[in-house]
Design an enzyme around this catalytic site. Sequence first.
Site, short mmCIF file in Angstrom:
data_model
loop_
_atom_site.label_atom_id
_atom_site.label_comp_id
_atom_site.label_asym_id
_atom_site.label_seq_id
_atom_site.Cartn_x
_atom_site.Cartn_y
_atom_site.Cartn_z
N ARG A 108 0.88 -1.17 0.00
CA ARG A 108 0.00 0.00 0.00
C ARG A 108 0.91 1.22 0.00
O ARG A 108 1.64 1.45 0.98
CB ARG A 108 -0.93 0.00 1.22
CG ARG A 108 -1.68 1.31 1.38
CD ARG A 108 -2.84 1.25 2.34
NE ARG A 108 -3.97 0.56 1.75
CZ ARG A 108 -5.22 0.61 2.21
NH1 ARG A 108 -5.49 1.32 3.28
NH2 ARG A 108 -6.19 -0.05 1.60
N HIS A 135 -7.09 1.13 -6.70
CA HIS A 135 -7.36 0.19 -5.60
C HIS A 135 -8.04 -1.05 -6.19
O HIS A 135 -9.21 -1.31 -5.94
CB HIS A 135 -8.27 0.88 -4.57
CG HIS A 135 -8.33 0.20 -3.24
ND1 HIS A 135 -7.57 -0.90 -2.91
CD2 HIS A 135 -9.08 0.47 -2.12
CE1 HIS A 135 -7.84 -1.28 -1.67
NE2 HIS A 135 -8.76 -0.47 -1.17
N GLN A 138 -10.12 -3.76 -4.12
CA GLN A 138 -11.43 -3.30 -3.65
C GLN A 138 -12.51 -3.59 -4.69
O GLN A 138 -13.62 -4.03 -4.36
CB GLN A 138 -11.38 -1.80 -3.37
CG GLN A 138 -12.69 -1.24 -2.84
CD GLN A 138 -13.02 -1.78 -1.46
OE1 GLN A 138 -12.20 -1.71 -0.55
NE2 GLN A 138 -14.21 -2.34 -1.29
N ASP A 223 -17.49 7.04 -1.94
CA ASP A 223 -16.28 6.88 -1.14
C ASP A 223 -16.05 8.22 -0.45
O ASP A 223 -16.70 9.23 -0.77
CB ASP A 223 -15.10 6.51 -2.06
CG ASP A 223 -13.81 6.20 -1.30
OD1 ASP A 223 -13.85 6.00 -0.07
OD2 ASP A 223 -12.74 6.18 -1.96
N CYS A 262 -16.49 1.43 0.08
CA CYS A 262 -15.31 0.61 0.41
C CYS A 262 -14.95 0.71 1.89
O CYS A 262 -14.26 -0.16 2.41
CB CYS A 262 -14.14 1.01 -0.47
SG CYS A 262 -13.54 2.69 -0.21
N ARG A 290 -13.56 -8.69 0.74
CA ARG A 290 -12.14 -8.39 0.52
C ARG A 290 -11.31 -9.64 0.77
O ARG A 290 -10.37 -9.94 0.05
CB ARG A 290 -11.68 -7.25 1.46
CG ARG A 290 -12.32 -5.90 1.22
CD ARG A 290 -11.89 -5.30 -0.10
NE ARG A 290 -10.42 -5.23 -0.21
CZ ARG A 290 -9.66 -4.28 0.34
NH1 ARG A 290 -10.22 -3.29 1.02
NH2 ARG A 290 -8.35 -4.28 0.19
N1 CP Z 1 -11.37 -0.32 1.93
C1 CP Z 1 -10.11 -0.36 2.40
O1 CP Z 1 -9.14 -0.56 1.65
O2 CP Z 1 -10.02 -0.22 3.75
P1 CP Z 1 -8.68 -0.04 4.62
O3 CP Z 1 -8.11 1.32 4.28
O4 CP Z 1 -9.14 -0.15 6.04
O5 CP Z 1 -7.70 -1.11 4.22
N1 NVA Z 2 -10.12 6.66 -1.49
C1 NVA Z 2 -9.78 6.22 -0.16
C2 NVA Z 2 -9.96 4.75 -0.05
C3 NVA Z 2 -9.65 4.16 1.29
C4 NVA Z 2 -9.80 2.68 1.34
C5 NVA Z 2 -8.35 6.62 0.16
O1 NVA Z 2 -7.48 6.48 -0.71
O2 NVA Z 2 -8.11 7.09 1.27
#
Ligand code: CP
Ligand code: NVA
Length: 305
Positions: A108, A135, A138, A223, A262, A290
Amino acid sequence: MVRHFLDIHRLDAADLRAILDDAHARKRARKGWPQGRADADAPGKDRVLAMIFEKNSTRTRFSFDAAIRQLGGDSIIATAADMQLGRGEPVEDTARVLSRMVDAVMIRANDHEDVERFARVSTVPVVNGLTDRSHPCQILADLMTIEEHRGPIEGKTIAWIGDGNNVCHSFMHAAPKFGFHLHVACPAEYHPDLRDLEKGGAHVHLTSDPREAVKGADVVVTDTWVSMGDQDYEARLAAFEPYGVDEALMAEAADDAVFLHCLPAHRGEEVTDAVIDGPQSLIWDEAENRLHAQKAVLAWCFGAF
Ligand code: CP
Ligand code: NVA
């Protein structure tokens, strides 16, 4: 060829369909089992998954950790700040070292390009666990959730309401691969990246009108208006104010439309309590999926199918 899972547009439609089918099958096969028991085929047996986090995570972290265990393998988790990466060791050197010690790496990252750089030299599969750009994991969980409740995704219409962000980009990548229609409603100043929009081709319709986007849609998705790394909180809140998903907006969608997010959610901003906690919301199945979807991604990376 090493099987990386970096972005949905990089995979063949047939491989993506196989991953989703495997996710459905794995979920069905272990219904009622304790979470720590490995799947019968254990395609991750003796494999170690490393996870590197440059940003916070709840779902991605716990679901990947549970996933590799249920595949019969093990995990090593670190934040980038704890690693020499956080002191400036090159991404490529990190990739070369981890390639000698683990069987796959999930990252990440703040900067999408860092995941690409890692994958270019990694000799083990690399999985994108969210970047500023996309992502993909997701979206597999989201499509799986829609199929569980409404049948095959092909031909469905999904309305994305709000920020043209990383999650939105991955939906756009997925639309032509899985054959669904995507209506994206964003304020002009927060539209998706045009390179990602292009990947969606004729499957994606961009508008600034949330009502137009949800008209007759089978699925409504939103989101956060402020993603990790975004700085302009006040400006965003002002720009997105007309894009909140409430019961009135849901009423414009198809009668049996479902709602996805998400998570983490900001109730009262991008979605009201009544919608996210209401009968059309599938967010808890979505979060659980997930786990199942990522097990299928890892099994595919390991060459199980
Ligand atoms: N939806 C998602 O990726 O959640 P987290 O940021 O908690 O991993
Ligand atoms: N768009 C959000 C998704 C989190 C899972 C972010 O990048 O913070």
